[in-house]
Design a protein around this motif. Sequence first.
Motif, short mmCIF file in Angstrom:
data_model
loop_
_atom_site.label_atom_id
_atom_site.label_comp_id
_atom_site.label_asym_id
_atom_site.label_seq_id
_atom_site.Cartn_x
_atom_site.Cartn_y
_atom_site.Cartn_z
N ASP A 176 -9.57 -1.74 -2.40
CA ASP A 176 -9.77 -0.50 -3.15
C ASP A 176 -8.92 0.61 -2.53
O ASP A 176 -9.25 1.13 -1.47
CB ASP A 176 -11.26 -0.13 -3.11
CG ASP A 176 -11.53 1.23 -3.74
OD1 ASP A 176 -10.59 1.82 -4.31
OD2 ASP A 176 -12.69 1.69 -3.66
N LEU A 177 -7.83 0.95 -3.20
CA LEU A 177 -6.88 1.91 -2.64
C LEU A 177 -7.07 3.31 -3.23
O LEU A 177 -6.12 4.09 -3.32
CB LEU A 177 -5.44 1.44 -2.88
CG LEU A 177 -5.04 0.11 -2.24
CD1 LEU A 177 -3.62 -0.26 -2.63
CD2 LEU A 177 -5.15 0.16 -0.73
N ASN A 178 -8.25 3.64 -3.63
CA ASN A 178 -8.53 4.96 -4.22
C ASN A 178 -7.63 5.24 -5.43
O ASN A 178 -7.17 6.37 -5.62
CB ASN A 178 -8.38 6.08 -3.18
CG ASN A 178 -9.35 5.92 -2.03
OD1 ASN A 178 -10.42 5.34 -2.20
ND2 ASN A 178 -9.00 6.43 -0.87
N GLY A 179 -7.34 4.20 -6.20
CA GLY A 179 -6.60 4.43 -7.45
C GLY A 179 -5.11 4.15 -7.39
O GLY A 179 -4.41 4.23 -8.40
N PHE A 180 -4.59 3.84 -6.21
CA PHE A 180 -3.17 3.54 -6.08
C PHE A 180 -2.92 2.07 -6.35
O PHE A 180 -3.71 1.24 -5.90
CB PHE A 180 -2.67 3.92 -4.69
CG PHE A 180 -1.21 3.70 -4.46
CD1 PHE A 180 -0.28 4.67 -4.84
CD2 PHE A 180 -0.75 2.51 -3.91
CE1 PHE A 180 1.07 4.46 -4.65
CE2 PHE A 180 0.61 2.31 -3.72
CZ PHE A 180 1.52 3.28 -4.08
N PHE B 66 0.85 -1.19 0.00
CA PHE B 66 0.00 0.00 0.00
C PHE B 66 0.90 1.25 0.00
O PHE B 66 0.54 2.29 0.54
CB PHE B 66 -0.91 0.07 1.24
CG PHE B 66 -1.91 -1.05 1.39
CD1 PHE B 66 -2.13 -1.94 0.35
CD2 PHE B 66 -2.64 -1.20 2.56
CE1 PHE B 66 -3.06 -2.97 0.48
CE2 PHE B 66 -3.58 -2.22 2.69
CZ PHE B 66 -3.78 -3.11 1.65
N GLY B 67 2.08 1.12 -0.55
CA GLY B 67 3.01 2.25 -0.58
C GLY B 67 3.70 2.53 0.75
O GLY B 67 4.39 3.53 0.88
N ALA C 181 -1.15 4.15 -9.42
CA ALA C 181 -1.68 4.66 -10.68
C ALA C 181 -0.99 3.99 -11.86
O ALA C 181 0.16 3.60 -11.76
CB ALA C 181 -1.47 6.17 -10.74
N GLU C 182 -1.72 3.86 -12.95
CA GLU C 182 -1.10 3.43 -14.20
C GLU C 182 -0.05 4.48 -14.57
O GLU C 182 -0.36 5.68 -14.53
CB GLU C 182 -2.15 3.36 -15.31
CG GLU C 182 -2.92 2.06 -15.35
CD GLU C 182 -2.01 0.87 -15.62
OE1 GLU C 182 -1.24 0.92 -16.62
OE2 GLU C 182 -2.05 -0.10 -14.85
#
Lengths: 264, 455
Positions: free
Chosen positions: A128-132, A65-66, A134-135
């Motif tokens: 669901d990581l709110n988009g993380f 998760f970064g 990103a492409e």
Amino acid sequence: MLTKLQAKVFFLGGTAVFFGIFLVLTIDTHLKVPFQTNAKDITSAVIAGKRIWESNNCMGCHTLFGEGAYYAPELTKVVENRGKDWLKVFIKNPAAMFPGQRKMVHYNFTDEQIDHVIAFLEWCGRVDLNGFPAEPPLRDALQAMGTPTGVVASNGPTPLQKPVPAVFTTGTCIGCHQIQGQGGAAGALIGAPPLDDVFRRKTRDQIIEWISDPAKVKPDTKMPKLVGIAITDAQVIEIADWLVSLNPETAAPTAAPAPAAQPK
Amino acid sequence: MKFQSQKIAYWFFAAAMLLLVLQVVYGFIMGFARIGMDGLHGWIPFNTARAVHTNLLVVWLLLGFMGSAYFIIPEEADRELMWPKLAWVQLISFLVVGVIAIVGYHFNYWEGRKFLEIPRPLDYLVVINVLAFLANIGLTIWNGKRYTTTAIVLYFGLLAAALLYLPGMIDFDNQTLDSFYRWWVVHLWVEGVWELIMGALLCYLLIKLTGVDREVVEKWLYIIVGLTFLSGILGTGHHYYYIGAPRYWLMIGGIFSALEPLAFLGMAIYALSMAKKGGRRHPNKAALNWTLGSAIMSFVGAGFLGFAHTLPQVNMYTHGTLVTAMHGHMAFWGAYAMINLAMIAYVLPILTGRKLWDNAASSYAFWLSNIGMVAMTGAFAVAGITQVNLERRMGLDFLAVQKEIEIHFVGLILAACLFFLGICLYIYNFWRHGLPTDEAAQSDVRAAEDLPTVS
């Protein structure tokens, strides 16, 4: 001018108000997280995997998760990108997959423990990581500038469409290479070419020689020697045979009607 | 030194210095591993070095805070420490727990949660230890002859820091919730209550070093810590963007963490204006340098560089890259390491009766370590921005990108050498002061700093 008492009230009042808001939001988050993270899918295997993740301080090198250290790759989407088979082979002997590169600790996990770790990472990958992450926004632009040299020969007969044998998955090939439109996520930009048309560039014997010991043919290659790790000698031959069988010109007449080489 | 029991502060500071050196050594191990020189991998793999590096930081900063409290509180409360012997027990047991944890990390004994790696059984010992500390200084204040804002804010900061340690000890099966409450500790510490401690130490130093009237300094302390909590509490949201928490955190975290630099800017302006108001009359130039340096570097490191990647649109690509390491190094250095070094520089002459406060070594220590840290931050910045562009924006493979940025870690190591030289000089100066003495109370050190009050 502000008095000391007013300053004190500002501090205490502000702190109380904002901590109150924070508590309310925390409660709301606590109630919503189970849905956003598919908490119903947290099986005992996922929990066991999480314990292994923590008790070996995987976060001390990787990020998830970064979050973590920045010494080893981000693992949120690793199951999706590399595939479970690749991961199983990799965790058993990390150095073998990336010879001469940055090292990972060699953990002597049992097969069951490895399955748990993978189950945990697979669950993480679906949160669901709110988009993380990103492409990469520039990836398409970069690919449009041209594929790396020597990766794809654009002319020659069009490869046949055939179902991919299991050995390409269990042998970890599709972790890096794309085959019949499958896999290839991890190898896209490190120069791991799609394998459908490899018959245009290499003979059956050359393919066997290459897979058996890539570094012997090309010392600076990023491809690991997989024999003895993920595949057997017999499987090398199986792979080579199948890859050359994609050539429509040498395919047996009983095979599907070979489409003629189409002019581009 | 006014009270005999204040001498204990010396030993907390001495232990902190030792751990600081060890922290830098483990930093070097990681720096070399990043340029491919990982010969120690079999004994000290990166995750061990990393856990030791960050935990030693936390432990030595806490030792510094505790030492500072043991020095400040008797003076502010105008009485001896409640239980001087308990302070000794507390120091030794804290060190023992720390050493067990650090050694354990080398044998895969840890909890594996970033910054909170200490294994659970040791967590309980830390809690008991900190309770003893809080009781000791709390009762000293309670039974003191006077209550000062500085003492109360310092105590409130330390108490809140202890309370906030607890959410990190709750177990969750869900990685997202685990992470969510882990930030309650880590964020609310470093961007919340630790700033309270820092603010109180800064306030104390400014009162002593500039001679500005206590009422004025303390009034602004309330404003600064008020701003800290106003922005910092909801600013926790910047850790919740991409870990599986609801989407509203992007908005809340973005807005409030963008305000966080204001608190640090306020702190810097506060320190500089007080110094200007009072004039630089105090002979302890080293302590004043570190004090003002801390206020400025914390604004640059924590405020400005934190802001650089706190907006969700930016953080989407910088989250989990070396950009975080860039911000982290200067933020911790400026805000917490330097304020501790400022306290030590101020306290040592008083405890030992030696006026080693304005010499070449102390001056070089200040400038070399700061220039070294700025250069290190620069190296991390170049490496981090390159990583963001190649890996996150172009989609190149992680290890291929690491190979590309390896050269910047050579730069990092060179900068770290400069930094370490500064630290060594600081410790050399520490050692030259000698041990605290009973006679120090009668020496003329304090007389030299009796400045006429400026209001």
